[in-house]
Design a protein around this motif. Structure first.
Motif, mmCIF file in Angstrom:
data_model
loop_
_atom_site.group_PDB
_atom_site.id
_atom_site.type_symbol
_atom_site.label_atom_id
_atom_site.label_comp_id
_atom_site.label_asym_id
_atom_site.label_seq_id
_atom_site.Cartn_x
_atom_site.Cartn_y
_atom_site.Cartn_z
ATOM 1 N N ARG A 44 0.842 -1.193 0.000
ATOM 2 C CA ARG A 44 0.000 0.000 0.000
ATOM 3 C C ARG A 44 0.879 1.247 0.000
ATOM 4 O O ARG A 44 1.773 1.384 0.836
ATOM 5 C CB ARG A 44 -0.921 0.005 1.221
ATOM 6 C CG ARG A 44 -1.795 -1.245 1.336
ATOM 7 C CD ARG A 44 -2.689 -1.153 2.562
ATOM 8 N NE ARG A 44 -3.552 -2.298 2.695
ATOM 9 C CZ ARG A 44 -3.291 -3.345 3.483
ATOM 10 N NH1 ARG A 44 -2.178 -3.360 4.184
ATOM 11 N NH2 ARG A 44 -4.132 -4.346 3.567
ATOM 12 N N HIS A 45 0.609 2.133 -0.938
ATOM 13 C CA HIS A 45 1.416 3.345 -1.060
ATOM 14 C C HIS A 45 0.581 4.405 -1.762
ATOM 15 O O HIS A 45 -0.169 4.084 -2.695
ATOM 16 C CB HIS A 45 2.692 3.062 -1.865
ATOM 17 C CG HIS A 45 3.725 4.137 -1.766
ATOM 18 N ND1 HIS A 45 3.628 5.320 -2.467
ATOM 19 C CD2 HIS A 45 4.876 4.226 -1.045
ATOM 20 C CE1 HIS A 45 4.677 6.081 -2.190
ATOM 21 N NE2 HIS A 45 5.445 5.439 -1.329
ATOM 22 N N PRO A 46 0.673 5.673 -1.361
ATOM 23 C CA PRO A 46 -0.158 6.701 -1.998
ATOM 24 C C PRO A 46 0.168 6.956 -3.459
ATOM 25 O O PRO A 46 -0.620 7.588 -4.164
ATOM 26 C CB PRO A 46 0.116 7.950 -1.143
ATOM 27 C CG PRO A 46 1.397 7.677 -0.436
ATOM 28 C CD PRO A 46 1.438 6.203 -0.215
ATOM 29 N N GLU A 74 -0.652 11.406 3.210
ATOM 30 C CA GLU A 74 -1.816 11.151 4.038
ATOM 31 C C GLU A 74 -2.145 12.391 4.860
ATOM 32 O O GLU A 74 -1.260 13.164 5.225
ATOM 33 C CB GLU A 74 -1.566 9.987 5.003
ATOM 34 C CG GLU A 74 -1.417 8.637 4.358
ATOM 35 C CD GLU A 74 -0.083 8.430 3.688
ATOM 36 O OE1 GLU A 74 -0.060 7.811 2.600
ATOM 37 O OE2 GLU A 74 0.933 8.893 4.221
ATOM 38 N N SER A 88 -5.526 9.147 1.862
ATOM 39 C CA SER A 88 -4.191 8.659 1.503
ATOM 40 C C SER A 88 -4.157 8.507 -0.004
ATOM 41 O O SER A 88 -5.005 7.832 -0.580
ATOM 42 C CB SER A 88 -3.892 7.314 2.179
ATOM 43 O OG SER A 88 -2.620 6.829 1.771
ATOM 44 N N LYS A 566 2.233 2.090 8.823
ATOM 45 C CA LYS A 566 1.880 1.179 7.724
ATOM 46 C C LYS A 566 0.519 0.539 7.961
ATOM 47 O O LYS A 566 -0.227 0.268 7.021
ATOM 48 C CB LYS A 566 2.967 0.089 7.583
ATOM 49 C CG LYS A 566 4.249 0.576 6.929
ATOM 50 C CD LYS A 566 5.403 -0.387 7.162
ATOM 51 C CE LYS A 566 5.222 -1.703 6.437
ATOM 52 N NZ LYS A 566 5.501 -1.603 4.992
ATOM 53 N N TYR A 569 -2.505 3.884 8.575
ATOM 54 C CA TYR A 569 -2.830 4.656 7.381
ATOM 55 C C TYR A 569 -2.752 3.827 6.100
ATOM 56 O O TYR A 569 -2.874 4.374 5.003
ATOM 57 C CB TYR A 569 -1.905 5.873 7.276
ATOM 58 C CG TYR A 569 -2.229 6.938 8.300
ATOM 59 C CD1 TYR A 569 -3.290 7.818 8.119
ATOM 60 C CD2 TYR A 569 -1.496 7.045 9.476
ATOM 61 C CE1 TYR A 569 -3.613 8.775 9.067
ATOM 62 C CE2 TYR A 569 -1.803 8.001 10.432
ATOM 63 C CZ TYR A 569 -2.857 8.866 10.218
ATOM 64 O OH TYR A 569 -3.173 9.812 11.162
ATOM 65 N N ASN A 570 -2.541 2.507 6.258
ATOM 66 C CA ASN A 570 -2.427 1.623 5.095
ATOM 67 C C ASN A 570 -1.462 2.192 4.065
ATOM 68 O O ASN A 570 -1.734 2.223 2.866
ATOM 69 C CB ASN A 570 -3.801 1.402 4.448
ATOM 70 C CG ASN A 570 -4.685 0.510 5.281
ATOM 71 O OD1 ASN A 570 -4.197 -0.396 5.950
ATOM 72 N ND2 ASN A 570 -5.977 0.784 5.283
ATOM 73 N N SER A 571 -0.302 2.641 4.525
ATOM 74 C CA SER A 571 0.625 3.340 3.648
ATOM 75 C C SER A 571 2.068 2.984 3.982
ATOM 76 O O SER A 571 2.478 3.035 5.138
ATOM 77 C CB SER A 571 0.440 4.857 3.775
ATOM 78 O OG SER A 571 1.433 5.543 3.053
ATOM 79 N N SER A 572 2.819 2.647 2.948
ATOM 80 C CA SER A 572 4.254 2.423 3.096
ATOM 81 C C SER A 572 5.063 3.660 2.753
ATOM 82 O O SER A 572 6.288 3.583 2.627
ATOM 83 C CB SER A 572 4.694 1.251 2.202
ATOM 84 O OG SER A 572 4.163 0.031 2.673
ATOM 85 N N ALA A 573 4.407 4.806 2.605
ATOM 86 C CA ALA A 573 5.142 6.041 2.334
ATOM 87 C C ALA A 573 6.174 6.321 3.411
ATOM 88 O O ALA A 573 7.220 6.924 3.148
ATOM 89 C CB ALA A 573 4.169 7.211 2.211
#
Length: 780
Positions: A44-46, A74, A88, A566, A569-573
């Motif tokens: 997951r990444h924006p 995000e 995100s 991670k 925010y469901n994000s690997s940014a």
């Protein structure tokens, strides 16, 4: 380093395709690689699907068809109906060009066209040049050499962003395979760039000791005359002597709670990260099915059989052990070479001033006794166990031991391949960057790690700070891509951890005349510790102090935060070093030298950096309601401003009384001695003129405008409810062109902010704790 060409045309006919077939590093290393996880979660990444008809967002196209600037990341805010909104992905924001009068004002105040009062370092370091002049004709020097990448080079992070935007990555394993494939491209670029230099060294009678495989460096043995010849060879960027490595009374619970990694609460949502045994919170693997991988680079070795490195089932959480050493190969006897290889167990450390150093550092990062791993401390989650445990207790450890001083570059090159999420370096190279320029060979290697997507957290050193004009952070701490941790006194109570002064031995960062105008130090953490792991499977009974032990505290906190982010925010940014550094800077308490409890509204300090490290869970359970958080990455051009509305553009909720924001950017040209781009950060308020229209005014003193720093900060407290604010990122003096992850004349930046109520009086935020000393400190 970065490509000087438009990013979609950075491939050369001489390089491998941009996405070759996946190949393993070597057969041996493929066999040694950790087994794949049972689950292969989605990546997951924006930036996923961030490809427009004109190219990749930011790298190739900055603005949408309506003329608004793309931004990636995000943010969360409360809408006018009182609903919490979390986003995100890719968004757009307003940007405008400065007026001529505004540009003239920047020139008048030294923000534009600023003359930097420093010079770039010569290719051959001054110390080495002086030694060569005094040396006998047949004397030889073992040196570290950096060289320029080819024109086709693009930082690995940008190649991976393109893979994400083009929809080539769906799962974590997809990402790992794509990174390895793109690393193969970089390895070929390294080979091509090094080949003529290797040939030249051998042609003049020198000896190449080792050529890095993943970053642009090599080691060689040369005479004084050969050094001079090599320094004039095209493409050679830096030649450094090899310096010398050195290591840089509180229990675990006190430090964990004083830095706000733990709190005293017992529920599911009134804790920060690690103190609830039943819910586990974010120890390093709860937030994602895959563990956060933390690398530790040392030179004293590790007692890897220590019970603190076991998991609850008795297995080891050390997933990788790499030993870097010199080895002899055949005849003649002087053919010695450098090598890193995987081993099943490290030899027991011995000798040196502190043989337990590496074991102690790794134990602070991820040691864990709370499941009864040590029979001498039985039970589950007892106070004695927690006092002897580290902080990221379920992270995976990747350990590197460089057996000699001249093997650190070899280890950094090896780290670039194995790609841990975070690397802790509590050892320092002395004597090769006394002016804190960040231009030496090891600093350039560290920047290569940053460009490969690997954050390096480094101990500032224990060189004291008694001279206000002398920067004493050793290499590679002054590299612009390294995050540097100082040490403050923690006494023996949690209150002292939160409010302690800088430890008298902690190194000073940048000064008015050294460090090229940067503070160098980024944050401070408590560095005195009890119960450190020793090499006899026990725990030291005396206190030890130093930035060596402050640094793994922040490293562990970074791992916990990455695990949290991670998942939440469901994000690997947050895996991007620039994003992670920005979030960590946001967690400094703004302490400054002389008056550590009198926090300034802007700028940073050469002893504390952003201040004392106090972790914040950046969501509605870690930020006092009403409040929230934003994290965005974008690009700003020379003479333009990009605007970010706080709280989604709506007026702040009634009880809001704090806004805090941090800006960070990475300019690879810092290592070449050229002036870095100057970005400014301002906090502006809407003055309502009716009809829903605003005149935006920069609030008095709420601007952060250092012309030489790579980070800025603003802070405002007071009755802020019902008022509208925005953050303004201005390209005061930007000369980058297609070389900073942005299209055209623009610099990439990372921005993070939070706003909140400081009363700590809500039922679902940090106020709902057991005991007043466990509260999350107000930002005021």
């Amino acid at each position: 380093m970065a490509c000087a060409l438009p990013l979609l045309s950075c491939e050369s006919d001489q390089t491998a395709p941009s996405r070759p077939e996946l190949r393993v590093h070597t057969a041996q290393e493929a066999a040694e690689a950790p087994a794949p996880a049972e689950e292969d979660p989605p990546y997951r990444h924006p930036l996923l699907d961030g490809f427009t008809g004109q190219g990749v967002v930011l790298q190739d196209v900055l603005d949408d068809p309506m003329g608004r600037r793309y931004t990636v990341g995000e943010q969360a805010y409360t809408d006018e109906a009182g609903n919490r909104v979390v986003t995100s992905g890719i968004d757009t924001v307003e940007y405008v060009e400065l007026t001529d009068a505004e540009k003239d004002e920047l020139v008048r105040t030294g923000q534009r066209g600023y003359e930097r009062h420093y010079r770039s370092s010569p290719v051959l370091s001054e110390t080495l040049a002086a030694e060569a002049l005094r040396a006998a004709p047949d004397a030889t020097f073992i040196v570290h050499v950096n060289y320029d990448p080819p024109a086709s080079y693009r930082p690995l992070t940008y190649r991976m962003e393109e893979a994400l935007a083009l929809g080539e990555v769906f799962t974590e394993s997809d990402y790992a395979e794509s990174r390895l494939a793109n690393l193969r491209v970089q390895q070929e670029e390294v080979r091509q760039a090094s080949a003529p230099i290797v040939a030249f060294i051998e042609g003049i009678g020198g000896k190449v000791e080792d050529v890095c495989r993943n970053i642009f460096c090599l080691d060689a043995t040369l005479t004084a005359d050969q050094l001079t010849q090599l320094s004039r060879f095209p493409g050679v960027a830096r030649i450094n002597e090899l310096g010398h490595l050195r290591n840089n009374l509180l229990d675990g619970i006190t430090i964990a709670q004083g830095t706000q990694m733990e709190t005293a609460g017992g529920g599911n949502f009134n804790v920060q990260f690690t103190d609830n045994a039943s819910s586990a919170q974010y120890y390093g693997n709860k937030g994602y099915p895959l563990r956060i991988k933390v690398g530790v680079l040392e030179h004293s070795g590790f007692r890897d059989e220590h019970p603190g490195f076991k998991d609850s089932a008795g297995g080891s959480r050390i997933q990788l052990r790499r030993s870097c050493y010199w080895y002899h190969s055949g005849f003649p006897w002087y053919n010695w070479y450098q090598k890193c290889e995987s081993i099943s167990n490290f030899p027991d450390p011995s000798g040196g001033l502190y043989p337990s150093h590496g074991t102690s550092v790794a134990g602070i990062v991820a040691g864990d006794l709370t499941a009864g791993q040590d029979p001498n401390w039985p039970g589950t989650y007892t106070t004695d166990q927690r006092n002897r445990s580290g902080h990221a207790r379920r992270a995976a450890l990747y350990l590197w031991n460089a057996q000699d001083d001249d093997l650190i570059d070899n280890a950094l090159d090896d780290i670039a391949y194995y790609n841990p999420h975070i690397v802790n370096m509590s050892i320092e190279y002395t004597g090769i960057d006394s002016q804190c320029t960040g231009e030496d060979s090891l600093s350039r290697d560290a920047n290569d790690l940053y460009e490969g997507g690997i954050p390096l957290l480094f101990a500032a050193g224990n060189n004291w700070h008694d001279d206000a004009d002398d920067c004493r952070v050793d290499s590679p701490g002054s590299a612009i891509g390294v995050f540097v941790i100082a040490n403050h006194r923690g006494g023996d109570t949690e209150w002292e951890v939160r409010h302690g002064d800088t430890h008298l031995t902690s190194s000073r960062g940048g000064t008015n005349i050294e460090g090229k105008g940067r503070t160098v130090v980024d944050i401070s953490a408590p560095g005195c510790r009890l119960h450190l792991y020793d090499i006899s499977d026990g725990y030291q009974t005396i206190e030890r102090c130093g930035t060596s032990f402050a640094t793994p505290t922040v490293t562990a906190g970074a791992a916990l935060h990455m695990d949290f982010y991670k998942h939440r925010y469901n994000s690997s940014a947050v895996e991007d070093p620039g994003v992670l550094y920005t979030h960590l800077l946001l967690m400094g308490d703004r302490a400054e030298e002389g008056t550590p409890n009198n926090q300034p509204d802007s700028d940073f300090d050469s002893l504390y950096g952003a201040g004392r490290f106090k972790m914040r869970r950046l969501d509605e359970y870690g930020i006092d309601s009403p409040g929230d958080f934003g994290s965005q990455t974008s690009c700003v051009a020379d003479g333009y401003t990009v605007y970010y509305p706080i709280n989604g553009g709506a007026a702040l909720p009634a009880a809001t009384d704090v806004i805090k924001a941090v800006l960070f950017w990475y300019d690879y040209r810092h290592e070449n001695g050229t002036a870095i781009d100057n970005l400014n950060l301002n906090l502006q308020e809407c003055v309502n003129i009716g009809g829903g229209l605003c005149i935006w005014q920069t609030l008095n003193l709420l601007r952060s405008v250092s012309p030489t720093e790579e980070k800025e900060r603003v802070f405002l407290s007071g009755a802020l409810g019902g008022r509208k604010f925005r953050l303004a990122v201005t390209g005061a003096d930007v000369t980058s062109y297609n070389e900073a992850g942005c299209s055209g004349n623009a610099m990439r930046f990372h921005l993070a902010w939070l706003y909140e109520d400081s009363a700590r009086d809500d039922s679902s935020d940090p106020s709902d704790l057991i005991g007043p000393s466990a509260n999350i400190d107000p930002e005021q």
